[in-house]
Design an enzyme around this catalytic site. Structure first.
Site, mmCIF file in Angstrom:
data_model
loop_
_atom_site.group_PDB
_atom_site.id
_atom_site.type_symbol
_atom_site.label_atom_id
_atom_site.label_comp_id
_atom_site.label_asym_id
_atom_site.label_seq_id
_atom_site.Cartn_x
_atom_site.Cartn_y
_atom_site.Cartn_z
ATOM 1 N N ASN A 106 0.775 -1.231 0.000
ATOM 2 C CA ASN A 106 0.000 0.000 0.000
ATOM 3 C C ASN A 106 0.809 1.283 0.000
ATOM 4 O O ASN A 106 0.298 2.341 0.316
ATOM 5 C CB ASN A 106 -0.973 0.033 1.192
ATOM 6 C CG ASN A 106 -2.004 -1.065 1.071
ATOM 7 O OD1 ASN A 106 -2.222 -1.592 -0.013
ATOM 8 N ND2 ASN A 106 -2.612 -1.420 2.179
ATOM 9 N N CYS A 107 2.088 1.190 -0.346
ATOM 10 C CA CYS A 107 2.900 2.407 -0.441
ATOM 11 C C CYS A 107 2.886 2.890 -1.871
ATOM 12 O O CYS A 107 3.118 2.114 -2.795
ATOM 13 C CB CYS A 107 4.351 2.137 -0.033
ATOM 14 S SG CYS A 107 4.584 2.000 1.717
ATOM 15 N N LEU A 108 2.625 4.168 -2.059
ATOM 16 C CA LEU A 108 2.644 4.711 -3.421
ATOM 17 C C LEU A 108 4.079 4.830 -3.916
ATOM 18 O O LEU A 108 5.006 4.905 -3.147
ATOM 19 C CB LEU A 108 1.961 6.065 -3.445
ATOM 20 C CG LEU A 108 0.494 6.028 -3.011
ATOM 21 C CD1 LEU A 108 -0.088 7.435 -2.971
ATOM 22 C CD2 LEU A 108 -0.313 5.148 -3.974
#
Lengths: 108, 120, 92
Positions: A106-108
């Site tokens: 979920n890290c951009l």
């Protein structure tokens, strides 16, 4: 020729296989980020390796990375400023990359 | 800010066949990371997530058994399983993951949550 | 808008286990919103006593006309309003 054959990495520099990792691989990936690994870095890296061996998942987001470090090593290390100083950028991504773990989902 | 929501995520699909369950797990972890109260309920074929001794490496996948073990660390409140479905799939105290709480799917149970969402 | 006890958001086709489970779970003060493939319930005919809504773009995308029945066709904005009018929400 270098004495280190770098294992396969994806387009963001994450290892394709977490078990291809060793200390030299970590140092080489860290150099790409302009980082020289100190004992403080290694403490977090070892924590992530243990975490991955147990749960087979990278902390999915930066917040959860901080939370997991806090659970394991206490508030002094499990806070975003401390981790940001050690692993600039998005700490979860930088630290997982160096530790040979998959990209946090979920890290951009 | 509104009051924190009590969320229940229901996984009713067996593990390893699709990605939906894993995405639901990610969602649960993320809600917990933002201090939302979240629990996960396994029902139907979904209870097979909870069987001990999964050797997922044999099919080149990550073990959901191990992934689930991280739930308490990330702040997921409870892992619940529908008791009747556990019985159907022969999950007993011997082969069910320890942290799982067996429940009956009743309106009293679902009434404890104001947001319920199924995985996938 | 009348208060809704539980808003059921249904995106599964008729015949899907969760479609049937949703219809069985509807309580007297609940409301049902059909979205995505859930709107196909309109093609089949829907028999329920609760307030029933269907997301217009999803219905028209599937060639389903505004039904003469008690189903209210709604926009995305209407759906947001329904969601906030509900005490509880279940996404099936």
């Amino acid at each position: 020729m270098s004495d280190l054959t770098m294992p396969e990495r994806n387009n963001e520099g994450f290892l394709e296989n977490a078990w291809d990792w060793n200390d030299r691989v970590a140092e080489t990936i860290a150099e790409d980020d302009g980082l020289e690994l100190t004992e403080k870095h290694w403490e977090i890296i070892r924590f992530l390796r243990t975490f991955y061996a147990e749960y087979e998942v990278s902390p999915p987001s930066n917040r959860l990375f901080v939370k997991a470090v806090k659970e394991a090593l206490g508030e002094e290390k499990g806070n975003s400023i401390y981790l940001m100083q050690l692993f600039p950028g998005t700490p979860a991504k930088t630290a997982c990359r160096i530790a040979g773990l998959p990209r946090p989902t979920n890290c951009l | 800010m509104s009051t924190p929501k009590r969320t229940l995520i229901i996984i009713d699909q067996a593990p390893y066949g699709s990605f939906e369950g894993r995405e639901a797990l990610d969602m649960a972890f993320s809600l917990a990371a933002f201090d939302q109260t979240v629990s996960i309920l396994f029902s139907g074929p979904g209870v097979n997530w909870l069987r001990k001794g999964q050797l997922a490496a044999d099919i080149h996948q990550k073990s959901v058994e191990k992934n689930l073990a991280a739930a308490p660390i990330f702040g997921v409140q409870a892992l619940l399983a529908n008791a009747a479905d556990c019985e159907l799939f022969n999950l007993t105290q011997d082969n069910l993951l320890e942290q799982v709480e067996l429940v009956k799917l009743t309106p009293e149970l679902t009434g404890q949550f104001n947001h319920i969402t199924f995985a996938g | 808008m009348a208060p809704i006890h539980t808003l059921h958001i249904l995106n599964k086709t008729p015949g899907h286990q969760r479609h049937e489970a949703c219809l069985a779970a509807l309580g007297p003060q609940d409301a049902l919103v059909l979205i995505e493939n859930g709107v196909l319930a309109l093609a089949k005919g829907l028999d329920t006593d609760v307030a029933c809504y269907a997301l217009m773009p999803d219905a028209s995308a599937r060639g389903i006309e505004d039904p003469a029945s008690e189903v209210t066709m709604v926009s995305f904005d209407d759906m947001v309003a329904l969601t906030s009018a509900a005490e509880n929400v279940i996404s099936w």
